[in-house]
Motif scaffolding. Structure first.
Motif, short mmCIF file in Angstrom:
data_model
loop_
_atom_site.label_atom_id
_atom_site.label_comp_id
_atom_site.label_asym_id
_atom_site.label_seq_id
_atom_site.Cartn_x
_atom_site.Cartn_y
_atom_site.Cartn_z
N GLY A 441 1.61 -9.90 -6.70
CA GLY A 441 2.82 -9.61 -6.53
C GLY A 441 3.83 -8.93 -7.87
O GLY A 441 4.42 -7.77 -7.79
N MET A 442 3.36 -9.53 -9.06
CA MET A 442 3.99 -9.36 -10.02
C MET A 442 3.55 -7.88 -10.60
O MET A 442 4.22 -6.89 -11.16
N ARG A 443 2.20 -7.76 -10.15
CA ARG A 443 1.45 -6.52 -10.65
C ARG A 443 1.89 -5.22 -10.03
O ARG A 443 2.14 -4.47 -10.65
N GLN A 444 2.19 -5.66 -8.67
CA GLN A 444 2.65 -4.65 -7.78
C GLN A 444 3.99 -4.15 -8.26
O GLN A 444 4.34 -2.80 -8.10
N ARG A 445 4.67 -5.06 -8.44
CA ARG A 445 6.15 -4.73 -9.08
C ARG A 445 6.08 -4.03 -10.44
O ARG A 445 6.90 -3.11 -10.49
N ALA A 446 5.26 -4.35 -11.21
CA ALA A 446 4.84 -3.51 -12.31
C ALA A 446 4.56 -1.98 -12.32
O ALA A 446 5.22 -1.32 -13.00
N VAL A 447 3.77 -1.90 -11.38
CA VAL A 447 3.25 -0.58 -11.10
C VAL A 447 4.43 0.24 -10.35
O VAL A 447 4.64 1.56 -10.60
N ILE A 448 5.46 -0.38 -9.74
CA ILE A 448 6.52 0.28 -9.09
C ILE A 448 7.45 0.48 -10.39
O ILE A 448 7.97 1.58 -10.48
N ALA A 449 7.54 -0.19 -11.10
CA ALA A 449 8.44 -0.02 -12.28
C ALA A 449 7.84 1.08 -13.35
O ALA A 449 8.40 2.10 -13.81
N MET A 450 6.57 1.29 -13.27
CA MET A 450 5.96 2.27 -14.07
C MET A 450 6.39 3.56 -13.30
O MET A 450 6.59 4.68 -14.00
N GLY A 451 6.24 3.67 -12.04
CA GLY A 451 6.67 4.81 -11.41
C GLY A 451 8.07 5.13 -11.50
O GLY A 451 8.32 6.61 -11.51
N LEU A 452 9.05 4.17 -11.78
CA LEU A 452 10.36 4.50 -11.82
C LEU A 452 10.70 4.76 -13.30
O LEU A 452 11.85 5.35 -13.74
N GLU A 463 -0.68 2.03 0.83
CA GLU A 463 -1.17 0.62 1.40
C GLU A 463 -0.63 -0.49 0.32
O GLU A 463 -1.40 -1.22 -0.18
N PRO A 464 0.64 -0.34 -0.05
CA PRO A 464 1.07 -1.32 -1.18
C PRO A 464 1.01 -2.64 -1.10
O PRO A 464 1.39 -3.46 -1.81
N THR A 465 0.86 -3.04 0.25
CA THR A 465 1.15 -4.50 0.74
C THR A 465 -0.12 -5.26 1.24
O THR A 465 -0.05 -6.34 1.58
N THR A 466 -1.26 -4.29 1.24
CA THR A 466 -2.35 -4.79 1.86
C THR A 466 -3.07 -6.14 1.35
O THR A 466 -3.45 -7.00 1.99
N ALA A 467 -3.06 -6.07 0.05
CA ALA A 467 -3.72 -7.45 -0.50
C ALA A 467 -2.72 -8.45 -0.77
O ALA A 467 -3.28 -9.41 -1.56
N LEU A 468 -1.60 -8.29 -0.36
CA LEU A 468 -0.75 -9.47 -0.78
C LEU A 468 -0.28 -10.30 0.47
O LEU A 468 -0.65 -9.89 1.74
N ASP A 469 0.08 -11.64 0.23
CA ASP A 469 0.36 -12.53 1.34
C ASP A 469 1.73 -12.12 1.91
O ASP A 469 2.46 -11.33 1.48
N VAL A 470 2.02 -12.77 3.13
CA VAL A 470 3.25 -12.26 3.90
C VAL A 470 4.53 -12.53 3.16
O VAL A 470 5.01 -11.78 3.16
N THR A 471 4.64 -13.39 2.45
CA THR A 471 5.80 -13.70 1.82
C THR A 471 6.19 -12.84 0.65
O THR A 471 7.02 -11.87 0.61
N VAL A 472 5.04 -12.34 -0.12
CA VAL A 472 5.10 -11.34 -1.01
C VAL A 472 5.40 -10.10 -0.63
O VAL A 472 5.92 -9.04 -1.03
N GLN A 473 4.57 -9.96 0.41
CA GLN A 473 4.55 -8.50 1.43
C GLN A 473 6.17 -8.08 1.79
O GLN A 473 6.60 -7.27 1.27
N ARG A 474 6.75 -9.13 2.03
CA ARG A 474 8.21 -9.05 2.38
C ARG A 474 8.85 -8.57 1.36
O ARG A 474 10.04 -7.61 1.41
N GLN A 475 8.79 -9.44 0.40
CA GLN A 475 9.46 -8.91 -0.83
C GLN A 475 9.28 -7.64 -1.63
O GLN A 475 10.15 -6.80 -2.23
N ILE A 476 7.79 -7.29 -1.58
CA ILE A 476 7.54 -5.75 -1.88
C ILE A 476 8.23 -4.90 -1.06
O ILE A 476 8.90 -3.72 -1.49
N LEU A 477 8.15 -5.00 0.22
CA LEU A 477 8.83 -4.00 1.08
C LEU A 477 10.44 -3.82 0.98
O LEU A 477 10.84 -2.76 0.83
N ARG A 478 11.10 -5.06 0.50
CA ARG A 478 12.39 -4.90 0.16
C ARG A 478 12.72 -4.36 -1.01
O ARG A 478 13.61 -3.56 -1.06
N LEU A 479 11.86 -4.42 -2.18
CA LEU A 479 12.05 -3.77 -3.18
C LEU A 479 11.47 -2.27 -3.14
O LEU A 479 12.33 -1.57 -3.54
N LEU A 480 10.74 -1.91 -2.53
CA LEU A 480 10.64 -0.54 -2.14
C LEU A 480 11.63 0.20 -1.45
O LEU A 480 12.03 1.42 -1.70
#
Length: 604
Positions: A441-452, A463-480
């Protein structure tokens, strides 16, 4: 637009031109002086009359060095072509042979590669016979295993491609797959390695001649001249240094030029992947449109079209979801927009606009700058998007220095700020860490930060949440959802539930086409296309009967090389008619179907 050859490449080309000129003009200009013997000037040191001194027979070493350019280049050319040709044949044979034959050939290549090349060349030169022929055959055979291994590796990278898999399904024979699908796609790196190997052949042949295993008297090449000059090296060093310098200059020229071509080719492959051919049309601009696509098509060799004539618009402030089964063309559509379609794929479109700029009409440098600043890609696997050898903060800072012209200090400060914006704790400390020290989840957030980092106007999440568990998936969707506030976004997913949480509008793709376009409210109320309805019905819910298997869609999706005369979903659709199988429905009223379903309330 291809990248220009670098200054080192130009230097290499200049050195090659000089050597080729000597090979052509050397014998006519210096042939007589090279053969003239002077018993009174034996082993004379370098002078104004004899720049490289004279040899044991009083012959001018400079003249002989100029004349030897022709034979040296000729032998290197023959050895390189022999080695490359034999290597490509050995490396390509596993693609033609059966499983056992391929395994046996791979084993043979591995054994040959394990044997030292120079020792193999020396042994073969002795067996065949001392002289030019033995040296060429020996060196060619020694080079072949390396090129065979390279060919096998490159062919293996193509073997897993979708277009080759489609060719197998269509019954294309092994030989045709090799000649039409594999070799054309690996020709460029092979040619580049051939250029570098030419310089290596010059050095190796000179070494064989120096050891007495190559060119024999009265013939002479540069290696032979170095060997002959060793007898008087302490009296006249230039008799050895001169021919040795010629060897180094020629080998350096081919090596520099080959390396430069390799670097330029990496840019060309990316440019070819995003190159587009456009029919010039006059379409009025659409207010608020961040991304506008008209008739987007992606084509690969062999007539494979995984994306077929897509048209859609993404406006500021909205997130558009693109859904469909694997192989429907979702990710390739995003790659086409971002200029990331792999070589040898080509992109065609009537219009491809980003932030009001025509991507099709821009030059290579302008297009890269626009894509680097106005578009951010969030990939499915963040580990593949982050360089494991660099600290995360340095990778983010590189975006600011490259596209925003920030200083190193400003870029580092901005990188820490962006890591904090994506809710990573202690961003200053995390900026100094490597990707492997982050969780998924931290790596996915870092990739989003790189895009910003470049303040983009469009964020494309594949497919930004495919490899993440449900809890982290919800956090990434909220961040997006937070980072796309005020921006435009594209979310690519096969999960309609994820899309419904984040998007306002949905594009449903099937067989490379958009078959339905609808709002999330319409999706929940009940889609009109049978394919979208089937996707929705296959999702498990809290109300699903666990005693029954999940509903699936029978059959398979058409391949990118299959001809689609009628509706592509017809073979899998229960409501398909003869009209569906003969006539492809147009996308009208948001749905491409001859028999659209009636809306039903509260499907989900």
């Amino acid at each position: 637009m291809a990248r220009r050859i670098s200054p080192t490449g130009l230097l290499g080309a200049a050195l090659i031109a000089v050597v080729l000129l000597l090979a052509i003009a050397g014998p006519p200009l210096w042939g007589e002086a090279a053969a003239r013997m002077d018993t009174g000037g034996i082993n004379a040191p370098a002078s104004a009359e004899h720049w490289f001194g004279t040899d044991a027979l009083g012959r001018d070493v400079f003249a002989r060095t100029m004349v030897a350019a022709r034979l040296s280049l000729l032998l290197a050319t023959l050895a390189t072509l022999l080695g490359v040709g034999a290597g490509i044949v050995l490396g390509a044979l596993p693609m033609v042979l059966g499983r056992r034959g391929a395994r046996a050939m791979t084993t043979v290549v591995e054994l040959l590669v394990a044997f030292p090349g120079l020792l193999l060349a020396m042994a073969l030169a002795v067996v065949v016979g001392l002289g030019s022929r033995g040296a060429v055959l020996g060196l060619g055979c020694a080079m072949a295993p390396g090129f065979a291994r390279l060919t096998q590796t490159l062919a293996a990278s193509v073997a897993g491609s979708d277009y080759l898999a489609a060719a197998k399904v269509l019954g294309v024979g092994r030989r045709r797959r090799l000649t039409h699908y594999v070799l054309p796609n690996i020709a460029e790196p092979l040619i580049l390695n051939l250029t570098v190997s030419f310089g290596q052949s010059l050095l190796a042949l000179a070494g064989l001649s120096f050891l007495g295993l190559g060119v024999q008297a009265p013939e002479y090449d540069w290696g032979r001249l170095v060997s002959d000059g060793m007898t008087g090296v302490y009296i006249s060093p230039m008799t050895t240094v001169g021919p040795a310098a010629a060897i180094c200059v020629a080998a350096l020229g081919f090596t520099l030029f080959g390396e430069s071509l390799s670097q330029a080719a990496s840019g060309r492959r990316a440019a070819r992947g995003r190159s587009a051919v456009r029919e010039h049309v006059s379409l009025p601009p659409e207010p608020g449109a961040v991304l506008r696509v008209e008739e987007l098509t992606v084509t690969f060799p062999g007539g494979l079209r995984p994306v077929r004539g897509l048209s859609f618009t993404v406006r500021q402030g909205e997130i558009v979801g693109i859904v469909g089964e694997s192989g429907s063309g979702k990710s390739l559509t995003a790659s086409a927009v971002a200029g990331l379609v792999p070589h040898p794929g080509t992109v065609t479109a009537k219009r491809l606009e980003l932030a009001g700029h025509d991507l099709l009409g821009l030059g290579e440098r302008q297009r890269r700058h626009l894509l680097g600043t106005e578009l951010a890609m969030v990939f499915q696997d963040p580990m593949s998007a982050l360089n494991p050898a660099l600290r995360v903060g340095a990778q983010l800072a590189e975006v600011a220095t490259t596209h925003r012209g920030a200083s190193a200090a400003q870029a580092r400060e901005l990188a820490v700020e962006r890591l904090g914006e994506v809710a990573l704790p202690e961003p200053a400390r995390l900026a100094r860490q490597y990707p492997h020290e982050y969780s998924g989840g931290m790596r996915q957030r870092a990739v989003i930060a790189m895009g910003l980092m470049a303040e983009p106007g469009l964020i494309v999440a594949d497919e930004p949440t495919t490899a993440l568990d449900v809890t982290v998936q919800r956090q990434i969707l909220r961040l997006l959802r937070e980072v796309t506030d005020g921006r435009a976004g594209v979310l690519i997913s096969h999960d309609l539930a994820v899309v419904a949480q984040l998007c306002s509008r949905v594009l449903v793709m099937y067989a490379g086409r958009i078959v339905e376009e609808l709002t999330v409210e319409e999706l929940r109320a009940g889609p009109a296309h049978p394919y979208t309805r089937a996707l929705l019905d296959s999702l498990p819910t809290l109300d699903s009967d666990r005693s029954k298997p999940l509903r699936t869609i029978p059959g398979r999706q058409p391949g990118p090389g299959e001809r689609l005369d009628g509706c592509p979903f017809a073979p899998r659709c229960e409501a398909a008619s003869d009209r569906c199988r003969a006539e492809r429905p147009a996308l009208t009223g948001g749905v491409a179907c001859h028999h659209p379903l009636k809306t039903k309330e509260a499907v989900r």
